[in-house]
Design a protein around this motif. Structure first.
Motif, PDB file in Angstrom:
ATOM      1  N   VAL A  43       0.864  -1.184   0.000  1.00 23.97           N
ATOM      2  CA  VAL A  43       0.000   0.000   0.000  1.00 23.97           C
ATOM      3  C   VAL A  43       0.901   1.235   0.000  1.00 23.97           C
ATOM      4  O   VAL A  43       1.674   1.438   0.928  1.00 23.97           O
ATOM      5  CB  VAL A  43      -0.943   0.025   1.223  1.00 23.97           C
ATOM      6  N   PRO A  44       0.828   2.064  -1.056  1.00 22.46           N
ATOM      7  CA  PRO A  44       1.702   3.233  -1.125  1.00 22.46           C
ATOM      8  C   PRO A  44       1.342   4.278  -0.072  1.00 22.46           C
ATOM      9  O   PRO A  44       0.181   4.466   0.259  1.00 22.46           O
ATOM     10  CB  PRO A  44       1.482   3.781  -2.531  1.00 22.46           C
ATOM     11  N   ARG A  45       2.365   4.937   0.434  1.00 21.00           N
ATOM     12  CA  ARG A  45       2.167   5.980   1.444  1.00 21.00           C
ATOM     13  C   ARG A  45       1.837   7.301   0.743  1.00 21.00           C
ATOM     14  O   ARG A  45       2.647   8.214   0.664  1.00 21.00           O
ATOM     15  CB  ARG A  45       3.412   6.120   2.306  1.00 21.00           C
ATOM     16  N   ARG A  46       0.626   7.373   0.270  1.00 24.37           N
ATOM     17  CA  ARG A  46       0.110   8.607  -0.330  1.00 24.37           C
ATOM     18  C   ARG A  46      -1.384   8.679  -0.032  1.00 24.37           C
ATOM     19  O   ARG A  46      -2.023   7.666   0.251  1.00 24.37           O
ATOM     20  CB  ARG A  46       0.377   8.651  -1.829  1.00 24.37           C
ATOM     21  N   TRP A  47      -1.916   9.881  -0.086  1.00 22.22           N
ATOM     22  CA  TRP A  47      -3.335  10.124   0.169  1.00 22.22           C
ATOM     23  C   TRP A  47      -3.850  10.889  -1.048  1.00 22.22           C
ATOM     24  O   TRP A  47      -3.932  12.123  -1.030  1.00 22.22           O
ATOM     25  CB  TRP A  47      -3.512  10.926   1.461  1.00 22.22           C
ATOM     26  N   PRO A  48      -4.187  10.181  -2.152  1.00 22.83           N
ATOM     27  CA  PRO A  48      -4.517  10.834  -3.424  1.00 22.83           C
ATOM     28  C   PRO A  48      -5.644  11.858  -3.353  1.00 22.83           C
ATOM     29  O   PRO A  48      -5.623  12.847  -4.079  1.00 22.83           O
ATOM     30  CB  PRO A  48      -4.913   9.671  -4.338  1.00 22.83           C
ATOM     31  N   ALA A  49      -6.634  11.635  -2.501  1.00 19.93           N
ATOM     32  CA  ALA A  49      -7.779  12.546  -2.421  1.00 19.93           C
ATOM     33  C   ALA A  49      -7.531  13.708  -1.466  1.00 19.93           C
ATOM     34  O   ALA A  49      -8.417  14.532  -1.259  1.00 19.93           O
ATOM     35  CB  ALA A  49      -9.030  11.770  -1.999  1.00 19.93           C
ATOM     36  N   GLY A  50      -6.334  13.802  -0.898  1.00 17.91           N
ATOM     37  CA  GLY A  50      -6.036  14.861   0.057  1.00 17.91           C
ATOM     38  C   GLY A  50      -6.671  14.559   1.405  1.00 17.91           C
ATOM     39  O   GLY A  50      -7.310  13.516   1.588  1.00 17.91           O
ATOM     40  N   PRO A  51      -6.516  15.449   2.365  1.00 16.01           N
ATOM     41  CA  PRO A  51      -7.061  15.206   3.702  1.00 16.01           C
ATOM     42  C   PRO A  51      -8.586  15.122   3.684  1.00 16.01           C
ATOM     43  O   PRO A  51      -9.247  15.895   2.986  1.00 16.01           O
ATOM     44  CB  PRO A  51      -6.622  16.432   4.511  1.00 16.01           C
ATOM     45  N   PRO A  52      -9.154  14.186   4.437  1.00 19.82           N
ATOM     46  CA  PRO A  52     -10.623  14.127   4.537  1.00 19.82           C
ATOM     47  C   PRO A  52     -11.172  15.414   5.155  1.00 19.82           C
ATOM     48  O   PRO A  52     -10.536  16.033   6.006  1.00 19.82           O
ATOM     49  CB  PRO A  52     -10.870  12.932   5.460  1.00 19.82           C
ATOM     50  N   LEU A  53     -12.354  15.794   4.714  1.00 13.33           N
ATOM     51  CA  LEU A  53     -13.014  16.995   5.242  1.00 13.33           C
ATOM     52  C   LEU A  53     -13.496  16.751   6.669  1.00 13.33           C
ATOM     53  O   LEU A  53     -13.760  15.617   7.067  1.00 13.33           O
ATOM     54  CB  LEU A  53     -14.213  17.353   4.365  1.00 13.33           C
ATOM     55  N   TYR A  99     -16.083  16.508   9.718  1.00 13.21           N
ATOM     56  CA  TYR A  99     -17.480  16.085   9.820  1.00 13.21           C
ATOM     57  C   TYR A  99     -18.303  17.273  10.284  1.00 13.21           C
ATOM     58  O   TYR A  99     -17.860  18.007  11.147  1.00 13.21           O
ATOM     59  CB  TYR A  99     -17.595  14.937  10.826  1.00 13.21           C
ATOM     60  N   PRO A 100     -19.464  17.588   9.746  1.00 13.21           N
ATOM     61  CA  PRO A 100     -20.306  16.869   8.797  1.00 13.21           C
ATOM     62  C   PRO A 100     -20.069  17.233   7.329  1.00 13.21           C
ATOM     63  O   PRO A 100     -20.722  16.686   6.454  1.00 13.21           O
ATOM     64  CB  PRO A 100     -21.717  17.251   9.227  1.00 13.21           C
ATOM     65  N   HIS A 101     -19.124  18.161   7.051  1.00 13.96           N
ATOM     66  CA  HIS A 101     -18.853  18.540   5.651  1.00 13.96           C
ATOM     67  C   HIS A 101     -18.396  17.334   4.831  1.00 13.96           C
ATOM     68  O   HIS A 101     -18.610  17.282   3.626  1.00 13.96           O
ATOM     69  CB  HIS A 101     -17.806  19.647   5.596  1.00 13.96           C
ATOM     70  N   SER A 102     -17.786  16.370   5.505  1.00 18.45           N
ATOM     71  CA  SER A 102     -17.285  15.174   4.817  1.00 18.45           C
ATOM     72  C   SER A 102     -18.417  14.336   4.221  1.00 18.45           C
ATOM     73  O   SER A 102     -18.176  13.520   3.324  1.00 18.45           O
ATOM     74  CB  SER A 102     -16.453  14.333   5.782  1.00 18.45           C
ATOM     75  N   LEU A 103     -19.628  14.543   4.686  1.00 20.34           N
ATOM     76  CA  LEU A 103     -20.770  13.806   4.116  1.00 20.34           C
ATOM     77  C   LEU A 103     -20.967  14.159   2.644  1.00 20.34           C
ATOM     78  O   LEU A 103     -21.487  13.361   1.868  1.00 20.34           O
ATOM     79  CB  LEU A 103     -22.053  14.103   4.908  1.00 20.34           C
ATOM     80  N   ALA A 104     -20.550  15.368   2.251  1.00 18.57           N
ATOM     81  CA  ALA A 104     -20.704  15.822   0.872  1.00 18.57           C
ATOM     82  C   ALA A 104     -19.373  15.851   0.123  1.00 18.57           C
ATOM     83  O   ALA A 104     -19.251  16.495  -0.910  1.00 18.57           O
ATOM     84  CB  ALA A 104     -21.329  17.211   0.858  1.00 18.57           C
ATOM     85  N   ALA A 105     -18.371  15.120   0.619  1.00 21.09           N
ATOM     86  CA  ALA A 105     -17.038  15.124   0.007  1.00 21.09           C
ATOM     87  C   ALA A 105     -17.063  14.523  -1.386  1.00 21.09           C
ATOM     88  O   ALA A 105     -17.888  13.651  -1.693  1.00 21.09           O
ATOM     89  CB  ALA A 105     -16.062  14.346   0.886  1.00 21.09           C
ATOM     90  N   GLU A 106     -16.125  14.979  -2.237  1.00 24.99           N
ATOM     91  CA  GLU A 106     -15.956  14.383  -3.559  1.00 24.99           C
ATOM     92  C   GLU A 106     -15.466  12.947  -3.383  1.00 24.99           C
ATOM     93  O   GLU A 106     -14.628  12.656  -2.536  1.00 24.99           O
ATOM     94  CB  GLU A 106     -14.945  15.174  -4.372  1.00 24.99           C
ATOM     95  N   ARG A 107     -15.978  12.056  -4.203  1.00 25.01           N
ATOM     96  CA  ARG A 107     -15.585  10.650  -4.164  1.00 25.01           C
ATOM     97  C   ARG A 107     -15.153  10.253  -5.580  1.00 25.01           C
ATOM     98  O   ARG A 107     -15.908   9.653  -6.327  1.00 25.01           O
ATOM     99  CB  ARG A 107     -16.746   9.795  -3.655  1.00 25.01           C
ATOM    100  N   SER A 108     -13.925  10.594  -5.901  1.00 24.45           N
ATOM    101  CA  SER A 108     -13.409  10.473  -7.257  1.00 24.45           C
ATOM    102  C   SER A 108     -12.952   9.046  -7.585  1.00 24.45           C
ATOM    103  O   SER A 108     -12.083   8.493  -6.913  1.00 24.45           O
ATOM    104  CB  SER A 108     -12.224  11.435  -7.432  1.00 24.45           C
ATOM    105  N   ARG A 109     -13.506   8.492  -8.650  1.00 30.14           N
ATOM    106  CA  ARG A 109     -13.083   7.164  -9.125  1.00 30.14           C
ATOM    107  C   ARG A 109     -11.648   7.223  -9.665  1.00 30.14           C
ATOM    108  O   ARG A 109     -10.892   6.265  -9.533  1.00 30.14           O
ATOM    109  CB  ARG A 109     -14.028   6.659 -10.205  1.00 30.14           C
ATOM    110  N   ARG A 110     -11.285   8.340 -10.269  1.00 32.62           N
ATOM    111  CA  ARG A 110      -9.928   8.511 -10.819  1.00 32.62           C
ATOM    112  C   ARG A 110      -8.891   8.454  -9.703  1.00 32.62           C
ATOM    113  O   ARG A 110      -7.892   7.744  -9.808  1.00 32.62           O
ATOM    114  CB  ARG A 110      -9.830   9.843 -11.568  1.00 32.62           C
ATOM    115  N   LEU A 111      -9.129   9.159  -8.604  1.00 34.67           N
ATOM    116  CA  LEU A 111      -8.187   9.134  -7.483  1.00 34.67           C
ATOM    117  C   LEU A 111      -8.196   7.779  -6.790  1.00 34.67           C
ATOM    118  O   LEU A 111      -7.150   7.265  -6.374  1.00 34.67           O
ATOM    119  CB  LEU A 111      -8.518  10.251  -6.492  1.00 34.67           C
TER     120      LEU A 111
END
Length: 179
Positions: free
Chosen positions: A104-114, A116-128
């Motif tokens: 498992v690579p040590r990277r966080w492609p989607a950046g830091p999680p938002l 809560y509760p803003h994280s409920l509407a976070a982008e969920r990118s298939r590309r990342l």
């Protein structure tokens, strides 16, 4: 497993890490028939392994947990409103060494999680998601959850993560406790 880049998904099990053991959460996940690979109490350092990484965990909906050569699911005892990375993080080095051994690579492609509760509407990118690496539950395509909330990803993948890419490994591999 369906193949592709290896990844890890970080979940929150909403409970007080000062009063709830990883073993009791693991037993509950088994009872619910939704086992993750690991349950971790970052305050006590207790780590319980429920499944080998070569099997799909039960915490992600549909086939999402079968994506990647491995898709390690980790339940952290804590709160989505209070970042678990603000605690001691006992046992994290052992978890990271174990994840390193599974590629498992040590990277966080989607950046830091938002937070809560803003994280409920976070982008969920298939590309990342396709890149592999580490993700919060709130960043997984097809999910609607908001955990783990705002966490300091540099405390997880390493301080040398300004580009959110691989950091150096932290220590050797140690066998984790199994349920």
């Amino acid at each position: 497993m369906l193949g592709g880049a290896p990844r890890t998904v970080w979940f929150i099990w909403p409970a007080d890490p000062h009063g709830v053991s990883a073993r009791s959460v693991a037993q509950r996940l088994i009872h619910l028939r939704r086992p993750s690979h690991l349950v971790w109490n970052p305050v006590t350092g207790e780590i319980v392994q429920l499944l080998p990484p070569t099997l799909a965990g039960g915490a992600l909906a549909a086939d999402r947990g079968r994506n990647g050569r491995v898709c390690v699911q980790i339940h952290v005892i804590g709160s989505a409103r209070e970042p678990f990375t603000d605690t001691k993080l006992d046992g994290l080095d052992d978890i990271l060494a174990w994840l390193d051994s599974w590629g498992v690579p040590r990277r966080w492609p989607a950046g830091p999680p938002l937070p809560y509760p803003h994280s409920l509407a976070a982008e969920r990118s298939r590309r990342l998601w396709a890149r592999g690496g580490h993700f919060g539950h709130s960043q997984v395509p097809g999910t609607r959850e908001g955990d783990p909330g705002s966490i300091d990803i540099a405390r997880i993948i390493g301080e040398d993560a300004p580009g959110l890419e691989d950091a150096l490994p932290r220590g050797g591999l140690r066998l984790l406790q199994e349920v």
